[in-house]
Design a protein around this motif. Structure first.
Motif, PDB file in Angstrom:
ATOM      1  N   ASP A   1       0.829  -1.209   0.000  1.00  0.00           N
ATOM      2  CA  ASP A   1       0.000   0.000   0.000  1.00  0.00           C
ATOM      3  C   ASP A   1       0.860   1.254   0.000  1.00  0.00           C
ATOM      4  OD1 ASP A   1      -2.112  -1.672   0.047  1.00  0.00           O
ATOM      5  OD2 ASP A   1      -2.937  -0.996   1.963  1.00  0.00           O
ATOM      6  N   ILE A   2       1.967   1.205   0.739  1.00  0.00           N
ATOM      7  CA  ILE A   2       2.880   2.363   0.793  1.00  0.00           C
ATOM      8  C   ILE A   2       3.563   2.553  -0.560  1.00  0.00           C
ATOM      9  CG2 ILE A   2       4.928   3.317   1.896  1.00  0.00           C
ATOM     10  CD1 ILE A   2       2.515   3.276   3.727  1.00  0.00           C
ATOM     11  N   GLN A   3       4.001   1.442  -1.150  1.00  0.00           N
ATOM     12  CA  GLN A   3       4.636   1.520  -2.466  1.00  0.00           C
ATOM     13  C   GLN A   3       3.680   2.138  -3.482  1.00  0.00           C
ATOM     14  OE1 GLN A   3       5.809  -2.457  -3.475  1.00  0.00           O
ATOM     15  NE2 GLN A   3       7.216  -2.653  -1.743  1.00  0.00           N
ATOM     16  N   THR A   4       2.449   1.677  -3.476  1.00  0.00           N
ATOM     17  CA  THR A   4       1.451   2.187  -4.431  1.00  0.00           C
ATOM     18  C   THR A   4       1.235   3.683  -4.245  1.00  0.00           C
ATOM     19  OG1 THR A   4       0.349   0.025  -4.459  1.00  0.00           O
ATOM     20  CG2 THR A   4      -0.922   1.941  -5.229  1.00  0.00           C
ATOM     21  N   MET A   5       1.126   4.112  -2.988  1.00  0.00           N
ATOM     22  CA  MET A   5       0.891   5.531  -2.736  1.00  0.00           C
ATOM     23  C   MET A   5       2.077   6.374  -3.203  1.00  0.00           C
ATOM     24  SD  MET A   5      -0.175   7.434   0.828  1.00  0.00           S
ATOM     25  CE  MET A   5       1.402   7.197   1.613  1.00  0.00           C
ATOM     26  N   LEU A   6       3.296   5.893  -2.972  1.00  0.00           N
ATOM     27  CA  LEU A   6       4.477   6.648  -3.394  1.00  0.00           C
ATOM     28  C   LEU A   6       4.551   6.756  -4.916  1.00  0.00           C
ATOM     29  CD1 LEU A   6       7.124   5.224  -0.895  1.00  0.00           C
ATOM     30  CD2 LEU A   6       6.141   7.520  -0.900  1.00  0.00           C
ATOM     31  N   TYR A   7       4.224   5.673  -5.610  1.00  0.00           N
ATOM     32  CA  TYR A   7       4.256   5.723  -7.066  1.00  0.00           C
ATOM     33  C   TYR A   7       3.135   6.602  -7.617  1.00  0.00           C
ATOM     34  CZ  TYR A   7       8.029   2.485  -7.970  1.00  0.00           C
ATOM     35  OH  TYR A   7       9.275   1.919  -8.072  1.00  0.00           O
ATOM     36  N   ASP A   8       1.964   6.501  -6.973  1.00  0.00           N
ATOM     37  CA  ASP A   8       0.848   7.316  -7.446  1.00  0.00           C
ATOM     38  C   ASP A   8       1.116   8.804  -7.244  1.00  0.00           C
ATOM     39  OD1 ASP A   8      -0.492   5.056  -8.172  1.00  0.00           O
ATOM     40  OD2 ASP A   8      -1.840   5.008  -6.425  1.00  0.00           O
ATOM     41  N   TYR A   9       1.969   9.170  -6.274  1.00  0.00           N
ATOM     42  CA  TYR A   9       2.241  10.584  -6.001  1.00  0.00           C
ATOM     43  C   TYR A   9       3.088  11.211  -7.116  1.00  0.00           C
ATOM     44  CZ  TYR A   9       3.414  14.856  -3.517  1.00  0.00           C
ATOM     45  OH  TYR A   9       3.548  16.163  -3.165  1.00  0.00           O
ATOM     46  N   ARG A  10       3.699  10.388  -7.965  1.00  0.00           N
ATOM     47  CA  ARG A  10       4.550  10.950  -9.021  1.00  0.00           C
ATOM     48  C   ARG A  10       3.765  11.901  -9.923  1.00  0.00           C
ATOM     49  NH1 ARG A  10       7.175   5.922 -11.926  1.00  0.00           N
ATOM     50  NH2 ARG A  10       4.976   5.314 -11.862  1.00  0.00           N
ATOM     51  N   GLU A  11       2.533  11.546 -10.207  1.00  0.00           N
ATOM     52  CA  GLU A  11       1.716  12.398 -11.088  1.00  0.00           C
ATOM     53  C   GLU A  11       1.387  13.712 -10.384  1.00  0.00           C
ATOM     54  OE1 GLU A  11      -0.183  13.639 -14.460  1.00  0.00           O
ATOM     55  OE2 GLU A  11       1.180  11.956 -14.128  1.00  0.00           O
ATOM     56  N   THR A  12       1.089  13.629  -9.070  1.00  0.00           N
ATOM     57  CA  THR A  12       0.817  14.848  -8.294  1.00  0.00           C
ATOM     58  C   THR A  12       2.038  15.749  -8.285  1.00  0.00           C
ATOM     59  OG1 THR A  12      -0.727  13.627  -6.894  1.00  0.00           O
ATOM     60  CG2 THR A  12       0.094  15.717  -6.036  1.00  0.00           C
TER      61      THR A  12
ATOM     62  N   GLY B   1      10.111  18.298  -7.799  1.00  0.00           N
ATOM     63  CA  GLY B   1      11.069  17.280  -8.184  1.00  0.00           C
ATOM     64  C   GLY B   1      10.925  16.082  -7.241  1.00  0.00           C
ATOM     65  N   TYR B   2      10.820  14.870  -7.801  1.00  0.00           N
ATOM     66  CA  TYR B   2      10.431  13.719  -6.970  1.00  0.00           C
ATOM     67  C   TYR B   2      11.218  12.492  -7.397  1.00  0.00           C
ATOM     68  CZ  TYR B   2       7.154  10.405  -4.694  1.00  0.00           C
ATOM     69  OH  TYR B   2       6.581   9.435  -3.940  1.00  0.00           O
ATOM     70  N   GLU B   3      11.999  11.921  -6.477  1.00  0.00           N
ATOM     71  CA  GLU B   3      12.829  10.760  -6.785  1.00  0.00           C
ATOM     72  C   GLU B   3      12.637   9.683  -5.715  1.00  0.00           C
ATOM     73  OE1 GLU B   3      17.551   9.548  -7.238  1.00  0.00           O
ATOM     74  OE2 GLU B   3      16.958  11.661  -7.066  1.00  0.00           O
ATOM     75  N   LEU B   4      12.458   8.438  -6.188  1.00  0.00           N
ATOM     76  CA  LEU B   4      12.330   7.286  -5.291  1.00  0.00           C
ATOM     77  C   LEU B   4      13.609   6.467  -5.343  1.00  0.00           C
ATOM     78  CD1 LEU B   4       8.709   6.062  -6.154  1.00  0.00           C
ATOM     79  CD2 LEU B   4       9.410   7.480  -4.229  1.00  0.00           C
TER      80      LEU B   4
ATOM     81  N   ARG C   1      12.014  -3.593 -11.320  1.00  0.00           N
ATOM     82  CA  ARG C   1      12.437  -4.557 -12.328  1.00  0.00           C
ATOM     83  C   ARG C   1      11.349  -4.803 -13.378  1.00  0.00           C
ATOM     84  NH1 ARG C   1      14.656  -7.173  -7.701  1.00  0.00           N
ATOM     85  NH2 ARG C   1      12.800  -8.511  -7.565  1.00  0.00           N
ATOM     86  N   GLY C   2      10.141  -4.293 -13.093  1.00  0.00           N
ATOM     87  CA  GLY C   2       9.017  -4.510 -14.012  1.00  0.00           C
ATOM     88  C   GLY C   2       8.920  -3.412 -15.054  1.00  0.00           C
ATOM     89  N   SER C   3       7.682  -3.101 -15.364  1.00  0.00           N
ATOM     90  CA  SER C   3       7.440  -2.212 -16.485  1.00  0.00           C
ATOM     91  C   SER C   3       7.513  -0.744 -16.119  1.00  0.00           C
ATOM     92  CB  SER C   3       6.059  -2.517 -17.080  1.00  0.00           C
ATOM     93  OG  SER C   3       5.056  -2.341 -16.083  1.00  0.00           O
ATOM     94  N   ARG C   4       7.504  -0.428 -14.794  1.00  0.00           N
ATOM     95  CA  ARG C   4       7.534   0.982 -14.415  1.00  0.00           C
ATOM     96  C   ARG C   4       8.972   1.480 -14.510  1.00  0.00           C
ATOM     97  NH1 ARG C   4       3.153   2.232  -9.720  1.00  0.00           N
ATOM     98  NH2 ARG C   4       1.604   0.701 -10.289  1.00  0.00           N
ATOM     99  N   LYS C   5       9.286   2.240 -15.536  1.00  0.00           N
ATOM    100  CA  LYS C   5      10.663   2.653 -15.755  1.00  0.00           C
ATOM    101  C   LYS C   5      11.045   3.920 -15.016  1.00  0.00           C
ATOM    102  CE  LYS C   5      10.892   0.413 -20.250  1.00  0.00           C
ATOM    103  NZ  LYS C   5      11.128   0.592 -21.688  1.00  0.00           N
ATOM    104  N   PRO C   6      10.260   4.997 -15.119  1.00  0.00           N
ATOM    105  CA  PRO C   6      10.743   6.243 -14.537  1.00  0.00           C
ATOM    106  C   PRO C   6      10.566   6.273 -13.026  1.00  0.00           C
ATOM    107  CG  PRO C   6       8.587   6.592 -15.538  1.00  0.00           C
ATOM    108  CD  PRO C   6       8.968   5.201 -15.827  1.00  0.00           C
ATOM    109  N   LEU C   7      11.652   6.442 -12.317  1.00  0.00           N
ATOM    110  CA  LEU C   7      11.608   6.605 -10.872  1.00  0.00           C
ATOM    111  C   LEU C   7      11.790   8.054 -10.495  1.00  0.00           C
ATOM    112  CD1 LEU C   7      13.654   3.551  -9.615  1.00  0.00           C
ATOM    113  CD2 LEU C   7      11.189   3.812  -9.791  1.00  0.00           C
ATOM    114  N   VAL C   8      12.033   8.908 -11.478  1.00  0.00           N
ATOM    115  CA  VAL C   8      12.228  10.330 -11.208  1.00  0.00           C
ATOM    116  C   VAL C   8      11.160  11.101 -11.955  1.00  0.00           C
ATOM    117  CG1 VAL C   8      13.820  12.265 -11.351  1.00  0.00           C
ATOM    118  CG2 VAL C   8      14.708   9.963 -10.964  1.00  0.00           C
TER     119      VAL C   8
END
Length: 533
Positions: free
Chosen positions: A495-506, A513-516, A525-532
């Protein structure tokens, strides 16, 4: 102190330990005798059923037990369940069939290694349970010490079944109607118990150490009461026929012990409700046993660790035999166990000894035992209760902080003003609540340097931390440069991972500027490429 290890088998027993185990067994016997009778009365069962359960709890369960200090017998916590169950199934013989089934269920639980669940009870709750039982023992024995015996011995619930009073109102009634004879006997007994134990601790003479103080106060109590008719007749508490005396049922001439036994009616096994009653007995008895085993390990001076699975098997065997012979259900009992440990027990031989003494008492010693005033036994239990609930224990728990003290004191209050199981349940709820609250504290920290913000996870992060993390993200401002670092967190909830990734759009929309970093390796390792963003 002599180092004591688990016996494994009685063939390993050292006779040098008998000087400790025999006096302890006598002490437990004197405590258990009125409790067995009182619990049978409170259960609406034959008096012999309580004594039989005490005998089996001592000899049979003691032999197979997973603990060297635990003592088993009929339990006050089961009295209401037993009374209701007898009424539900229609007869005591039908109830005995349920007891046998409950024993089989406990045996299966032991084989399935269900004893491990005892470790889930918070430490503060176990300590609270011991202190609460000490307080309850003292409060319940004060009326008996003053000569008022309207309540059954062994009934520990706040609301009393016997006379409609509660623990507090019963003490008030006892003070108003106090018997001078009972007061003198209990006062002298308390003085002897305290003084004798101090002399035994300080003196090098074996005389004080080898004579059980419990046996001494019983002898003195009997002699005092028997002397009252000669110098103070109004103080006389009566003889074997009076309420204030121990009242062991006497076998009539020509009557054998087997003639007073009840046997189970297994024809009721066709009735489905028998299995519900058996499951209730098995669950409650197992829970009380596991709780007491945790507590007894804390009191054991040799710091041995009991085998909970072996204890469940022993309880199962004990309940099967008790049910077959007409006895009440047995569990490991805190009161007897405490008296055993404080009596100086070293091994299970003391528990077996107490069972043998109960058997001898039923067969041979009723006339003498029935002359024992309950006032001197009340004094013995009051001392045991004080040792369990010393003020120093409350001070030490308070010094450990609110996270320990609140579950402790809730457990104490719950047991004193309700009953054992409900009090433990309340304490466990508060204990788990504090664990959850503690786990939500300082899970991460936010460091800001002008526009640079670091959100650093410092331990496991679960869904319970979502509100705080959501608030921290909501406080970010346009233009902030944010790094969320999970490198120090062994576990980050999905749930925490999902919330952090969903915040990228916000963050993108608000110009943040937002970096994980090291937040979700599996997702990276999956399909989500941009972490920044």
């Amino acid at each position: 102190m002599q180092r004591i290890s688990p016996l494994r088998t009685l063939s390993n027993y050292r006779l040098s330990l008998l000087r400790y185990d025999l006096p302890a067994g006598v002490s437990v016997f004197l405590v258990a005798l009125p409790l067995c009778l009182g619990i049978a009365l409170a259960s609406g069962a034959p008096l012999f059923s309580g004594l039989l359960a005490g005998i089996i709890g001592g000899i049979v369960v003691g032999f197979f037990s997973g603990s060297e200090v635990s003592v088993s017998g009929p339990a006050a916590g089961l009295a209401v369940i037993v009374a209701d169950s007898i009424a539900k199934v229609g007869s005591y013989e039908a109830f005995l069939a349920a007891v046998v089934l409950a024993g089989v269920m406990q045996l299966i639980l032991g084989l399935l290694r269900a004893g491990r669940f005892s470790s889930f009870f918070p430490d503060s709750v176990i300590k609270g349970m011991l202190s609460a039982i000490g307080i309850v023992i003292i409060l319940k024995q004060i009326p008996h010490a003053l000569g008022r015996d309207n309540d059954y011995e062994g009934e520990f619930e706040f609301q009393q079944l016997a006379d409609g009073e509660n623990t507090i109102s019963e003490i008030y009634r006892a003070i108003v109607t106090a018997s001078p004879g009972a007061l003198l006997i209990s006062g002298v007994s308390l003085a002897l118990l305290i003084g004798w134990d101090r002399l035994a601790g300080r003196s090098t003479r074996s005389f004080f150490k080898n004579i059980p103080s419990a046996l001494l106060v019983v002898v003195v109590g009997v002699l005092l009461n028997e002397s009252f008719p000669y110098w103070m007749p109004d103080w006389y508490l009566g003889d074997t026929a009076h309420q204030h005396m121990v009242q062991v049922p006497q076998l009539t001439r020509g009557q054998s012990l087997t003639s007073v036994l009840d046997f189970p009616n297994f024809s009721v096994l066709r009735d489905a409700k028998i299995y519900g009653v058996a499951a209730t007995i098995a669950m409650v008895a197992s829970l009380e046993t596991l709780l007491n085993l945790e507590a007894s390990d804390r009191l054991d001076t040799a710091r041995r660790v009991s085998s909970t699975n072996q204890e469940l098997k022993a309880q199962g065997i004990g309940n099967i035999i008790s049910g077959l012979l007409g006895g009440l259900p047995v569990t490991s009992v805190v009161v007897r166990t405490s008296a055993n440990i404080y009596g100086g027990s070293r091994t299970r031989v003391s528990a077996i000894t107490h069972g043998v003494l109960l058997l001898v008492a039923v067969g041979l010693g009723t006339a003498l035992l029935n002359r024992i005033p309950l006032a001197c036994l009340a004094a013995l239990l009051i001392v045991v209760g004080y040792k369990l609930a010393k003020p120093a224990i409350f001070r030490s728990i308070y010094a450990e902080g609110w996270s320990q003290f609140v579950p402790f004191i809730v457990t104490v209050a719950g047991i004193v003003f309700t009953d054992l199981l409900l009090g433990v349940a309340l304490g466990a709820v508060f204990g788990i609540g504090f664990v959850l609250y503690t786990n939500t504290e300082r899970t991460f920290r936010v460091v800001r340097d002008n526009r640079s913000v670091l959100i650093m996870f410092e331990k496991d992060v679960s869904f319970l931390n979502k509100p705080q993390l959501k608030e921290a993200l909501g406080n970010l401002q346009p233009g902030d440069q944010v790094i969320v670092d999970g490198s120090k967190s062994p576990f980050i909830d999905h749930d925490i991972q999902t919330m952090l990734y969903d915040y990228r759009e916000t963050a993108r929309v608000q110009g943040i500027g937002y970096e994980l970093r090291n937040v979700a390796p599996a997702l990276r390792r999956g399909s989500r490429k941009p972490l920044v963003a």
